[in-house]
Design an enzyme around this catalytic site. Structure first.
Site, short mmCIF file in Angstrom:
data_model
loop_
_atom_site.label_atom_id
_atom_site.label_comp_id
_atom_site.label_asym_id
_atom_site.label_seq_id
_atom_site.Cartn_x
_atom_site.Cartn_y
_atom_site.Cartn_z
N TYR A 1 -9.84 19.57 -19.44
CA TYR A 1 -9.89 20.44 -20.63
C TYR A 1 -11.34 20.81 -20.95
O TYR A 1 -11.68 21.98 -21.10
CB TYR A 1 -9.26 19.68 -21.80
CG TYR A 1 -9.14 20.46 -23.08
CD1 TYR A 1 -8.37 21.62 -23.15
CD2 TYR A 1 -9.77 20.02 -24.25
CE1 TYR A 1 -8.23 22.31 -24.35
CE2 TYR A 1 -9.63 20.70 -25.45
CZ TYR A 1 -8.86 21.85 -25.49
OH TYR A 1 -8.73 22.53 -26.68
N THR B 1 -8.08 20.23 -36.04
CA THR B 1 -7.39 21.04 -37.05
C THR B 1 -5.96 20.54 -37.19
O THR B 1 -5.38 20.06 -36.23
CB THR B 1 -7.42 22.52 -36.60
OG1 THR B 1 -8.79 22.92 -36.48
CG2 THR B 1 -6.73 23.43 -37.60
N GLY C 1 -11.25 40.50 -18.08
CA GLY C 1 -11.05 41.72 -17.30
C GLY C 1 -10.24 42.74 -18.09
O GLY C 1 -10.56 43.94 -18.11
N SER D 1 -3.67 27.51 -24.29
CA SER D 1 -4.12 26.30 -23.57
C SER D 1 -3.41 25.08 -24.14
O SER D 1 -3.22 25.00 -25.35
CB SER D 1 -5.63 26.08 -23.73
OG SER D 1 -6.01 24.88 -23.08
#
Ligand code: UDP
Length: 329
Positions: free
Chosen positions: A147, A177, A104, A77
């Site tokens: 987001y 982070t 899935g 992402s």
């Protein structure tokens, strides 16, 4: 037989550090990335290894992978405000369609899946510090909505697969982070300040600098994620460093660290910029026996060392090379 783990977003900041960790632990690692915000430089040292494979693929499209899988870590992402403002639809798709595809895949392979969620799901929080029971204060139609809502949907979808398909799922809520391999031009405050110091520019503090963040060094985060994956905790867990600091004090720390003679200048605060952010990590402490070990002074030194070692032209790149091509496709 070595366990096989698929790591999406493998060429990104966090994904590449996770690849390193799982390789070190003796896993067979399959990295996947479409290289929009990721960079192969972050994982090129892994290419000669027999227990590392890489697929250039966008997980928003159907994911096919031969062979068995034990674990999936979904870290693909865009993750900085600048990135998701430039590629909002792709951000929504990777958090929603991408997550659905990987859930899935996990179901078919009978693999355990850990998805990367974020403190952004708490929005501009009205409780402090944020614990996992807080539901958040998110503006769905603001610039960060693409987001935040994708990640909220991701959590809902993951829990649904857990509840209705008995899939083994883990959700980590990652707070700010930092560390080596962050992109200098991703707009985040730490690379922004260090880049400015290295170029001899003033440091841009947004707003009056009284907003707070709590920065976790990447090695601590990776340790928390590793423990969470191997734990039996299927509800969301905050991982971050509770050591909170205002952005203006942070700018002063970077000035002291880099020895720059530049000063701080103030710019407008972006829309919906959270005022305070600090993780409550009681759950991670009790469930994972985890807490961060690296002090900011130490982590910042390591990170500054990394940025200083980059070729000088990197300092002047305005945008990630792959955006244009991707947006047109
Ligand atoms: N920020 C800043 N100057 C910059 C970049 C960011 O003052 O050049 C501020 C930003 O407004 C926010 C904080 O630093 O309040 C952290 O921003 P970042 O984008 O790193 O993370 P996030 O807002 O997603 O926590």
């Amino acid at each position: 037989m070595a366990k096989r783990v698929l790591i999406t977003g493998a060429a990104g900041f966090l994904g590449s550090h996770l690849c390193d960790r799982f390789i070190k632990e003796g896993y067979q690692v399959i990295g996947m990335d479409n290289l929009i915000t990721g960079d192969l430089k972050n994982i090129e040292h892994l290419f000669p290894l027999e227990n590392f494979e890489f697929y250039n693929h966008d997980v928003s499209k159907f994911v096919h992978l031969p062979g068995h899988l034990d674990y999936i870590l979904h870290f693909a992402s865009p993750a900085s405000p600048i990135d998701y403002l430039k590629i909002p639809i792709q951000t929504l798709k990777v958090g929603s369609l991408g997550t659905h595809n990987l859930l899935g895949l996990a179901k078919v392979k009978k693999a355990r899946i850990l998805v990367a969620s974020t403190s952004e799901i708490y929005g501009d929080p009205d409780i402090h510090p944020q614990n996992e029971d807080y539901w958040g204060n998110v503006n769905p139609v603001g610039p960060r909505g693409v987001y935040d809502e994708a990640k909220r949907f991701q959590e809902a979808m993951t829990m649904a697969y857990h509840t209705y398909h008995a899939l083994e799922t883990r959700i980590v809520r990652i707070f700010n982070t930092y560390g080596p391999r962050m992109r200098l031009n991703d707009g985040r405050v730490l690379p922004a300040f260090i880049g400015q110091a290295l170029r001899g520019e003033d440091l841009t503090v947004f707003g009056d600098g009284s907003q707070t963040r709590s920065f976790c060094y990447v090695d601590d985060l990776v340790e928390g994620i590793y423990r969470l994956l191997l734990s039996d905790c299927s509800s969301p867990v905050n991982i971050g460093n509770p050591d909170e600091i205002t952005i203006s004090d942070f700018a002063e720390e970077i000035i002291a660290l880099t020895g720059t003679e530049q000063k701080v200048i103030y710019k407008d605060l972006p829309v919906d910029d959270p005022k305070q952010r600090q993780p409550d990590i009681s759950k991670a402490k009790s469930v994972l026996d985890w807490e961060p070990k690296v002090k900011r002074s130490e982590g910042l030194k390591l990170t500054y060392g990394y940025f200083k070692s980059l070729p000088k032209e990197e300092l002047y790149k305005k945008e990630h090379k792959n955006f244009e091509a991707y947006i047109k496709s």
